[in-house]
Design a protein around this motif. Structure first.
Motif, PDB file in Angstrom:
ATOM      1  N   ASN A 263       0.836  -1.213   0.000  1.00 52.31           N
ATOM      2  CA  ASN A 263       0.000   0.000   0.000  1.00 52.31           C
ATOM      3  C   ASN A 263       0.869   1.261   0.000  1.00 52.31           C
ATOM      4  O   ASN A 263       0.586   2.233   0.697  1.00 52.31           O
ATOM      5  N   SER A 264       1.902   1.223  -0.808  1.00 53.77           N
ATOM      6  CA  SER A 264       2.882   2.315  -0.811  1.00 53.77           C
ATOM      7  C   SER A 264       2.316   3.621  -1.351  1.00 53.77           C
ATOM      8  O   SER A 264       2.909   4.687  -1.159  1.00 53.77           O
ATOM      9  N   ASP A 265       1.147   3.568  -2.000  1.00 50.29           N
ATOM     10  CA  ASP A 265       0.548   4.787  -2.538  1.00 50.29           C
ATOM     11  C   ASP A 265      -0.007   5.696  -1.449  1.00 50.29           C
ATOM     12  O   ASP A 265      -0.156   6.907  -1.648  1.00 50.29           O
ATOM     13  N   ARG A 266      -0.286   5.113  -0.255  1.00 54.65           N
ATOM     14  CA  ARG A 266      -0.881   5.922   0.812  1.00 54.65           C
ATOM     15  C   ARG A 266      -0.234   5.679   2.181  1.00 54.65           C
ATOM     16  O   ARG A 266      -0.652   6.289   3.169  1.00 54.65           O
ATOM     17  N   CYS A 267       0.761   4.807   2.252  1.00 51.26           N
ATOM     18  CA  CYS A 267       1.379   4.458   3.538  1.00 51.26           C
ATOM     19  C   CYS A 267       2.895   4.585   3.468  1.00 51.26           C
ATOM     20  O   CYS A 267       3.508   4.382   2.417  1.00 51.26           O
ATOM     21  N   ALA A 268       3.493   4.896   4.609  1.00 52.22           N
ATOM     22  CA  ALA A 268       4.952   4.952   4.722  1.00 52.22           C
ATOM     23  C   ALA A 268       5.338   4.467   6.107  1.00 52.22           C
ATOM     24  O   ALA A 268       4.558   4.573   7.062  1.00 52.22           O
TER      25      ALA A 268
END
Length: 386
Positions: A263-268
């Motif tokens: 979910n790298s588009d919204r999480c870090a």
């Protein structure tokens, strides 16, 4: 010159201690002996001793003690190594006092070694309750080995006295974390986003979750429920900060890494944001979720909600911004919806933080220096409450 030894083992602890370190380092009457151990020296946890060096503070000694294990046996062996390491350090370097903060197992070993070496101890954040973690017993044990006590609320001051400590050695000074939140120069949103490679959207939630160390093998199931709630809200962006070197902490960190990868588009995810970036991020998130003490102590100063999950922090003094919930997905979901609601957030505008007092670090340093000047009797009398 009075030698004041400050010991730090974690990124969070160093961030809290920084104003005390700064004042002692710059004082003309004290000599700073900064000892670094634990997670600071571990590549797995970001080698955060480098942040201390970058801040310009000389490290007197690095004491390795952390085994590459998060099992009860591994942590117990790490404690043994720490006790040996600090026993050696105090036999060669005899500071006039040792300053330790909190309730982690590393600090228990520091306190034990200092006690046997007949070196006075100043303890910060005693008297607090965290009934879901081994920290509870460790914190009170350190209190009984210590000679000066700096608590963060009056309730905690009373509890330290209840443990038999002389009232004139127990000081309610407030929380260093709140002082930091008020005084640290925070980053603008664009500057912070460039530094951490993350875009703050609306809403954004910060998640910090540690194992509940008095429970057996619950970390995976509990964090699975947290991730299931986060996954059902694709509209929410998420900043994860990793768990500490506690029992089963690696389970949580692996699960975070896997989830962020998908979910790298919204999480870090960050092993360590550092104090300034962490506090700066609190300006731009809409809620904090998890079971970190920071959610109860520092976060209320930013007038945003904290969702405090489970029993790890059970018993702590809390602001009105803290929403307590159980570990199930349904309970976390309900708490998250409440935290993000306009009605709840509006109530937090004029809220007071119970951990805030003026001049926290000044009071700590002045009291330690005055005590050293007068002399600290290490033989303690138990104070009985009549």
């Amino acid at each position: 010159m009075k030698k004041i030894c400050i010991v730090t083992a974690t990124r969070a602890e160093y961030g809290l201690l920084k104003p005390v370190i700064e004042k002692i380092y710059k004082s003309e009457t004290t000599e700073l002996k900064l000892v670094v151990t634990g997670m600071h020296l571990s590549p797995e946890f970001g080698l955060t001793y480098k942040e201390i060096e970058a801040d310009g503070y000389p490290i007197d000694q690095k004491i390795e003690m952390l085994l590459s294990s998060d099992t009860p046996v591994g942590i117990t062996k790490s404690m043994g190594i720490a006790l040996i390491g600090f026993g050696d350090y105090f036999s060669v370097n005899r500071p006039d006092i040792v300053v330790i903060l909190g309730d982690r197992y590393e600090m228990l070993m520091v306190a034990a070694a200092a006690m046997i070496a007949r070196i006075p101890i100043a303890h910060l954040h005693g008297g607090e309750k965290t009934e879901g973690a081994v920290d509870e017993a460790i914190r009170h044990s350190i209190t009984k080995m210590s000679h000066l006590h700096f608590t963060s609320t009056e309730e905690y001051r009373r509890r330290v006295i209840q443990l038999g400590e002389q009232p004139d050695r127990v000081y309610n000074v407030g929380a260093l974390g709140v002082e930091n939140a008020r005084k640290v120069s925070l980053l603008r949103k664009e500057e912070l986003e460039n530094q951490i490679g993350f875009h703050f959207s609306e809403p954004t939630v910060m998640v910090t979750y540690h194992p509940v160390t008095l429970e057996m093998l619950t970390a995976k199931d509990q964090f699975t429920d947290i991730l299931s709630v986060i996954d059902s809200h694709k509209e929410i962006s998420v900043i994860f900060t990793k768990a500490n070197a506690d029992t089963d902490g690696r389970i949580i960190n692996r699960m975070i890494d896997e989830y962020v990868r998908d979910n790298s588009d919204r999480c870090a995810v960050y092993t360590s944001l550092g104090q300034r970036r962490y506090l700066s991020a609190l300006q731009y998130v809409d809620a904090v979720l998890g079971n970190s003490s920071s959610g109860l102590v520092e976060v209320p100063s930013f007038h945003i909600p904290t969702i405090n999950i489970g029993d790890r922090q059970r018993g702590r003094v809390c602001a009105e911004s803290v929403i307590h919930c159980g570990n199930s997905a349904n309970e976390i979901e309900s708490a998250l919806l409440l935290a993000l609601s306009k009605e709840f957030r509006q109530k937090l505008t004029d809220m007071d933080n119970p951990y805030e007092r003026e001049g926290t670090s000044d009071k700590i340093v002045e009291t330690i220096c005055d005590a050293l000047e007068q002399g600290i009797e290490i033989k303690k009398s138990f104070y009985d409450i009549v």
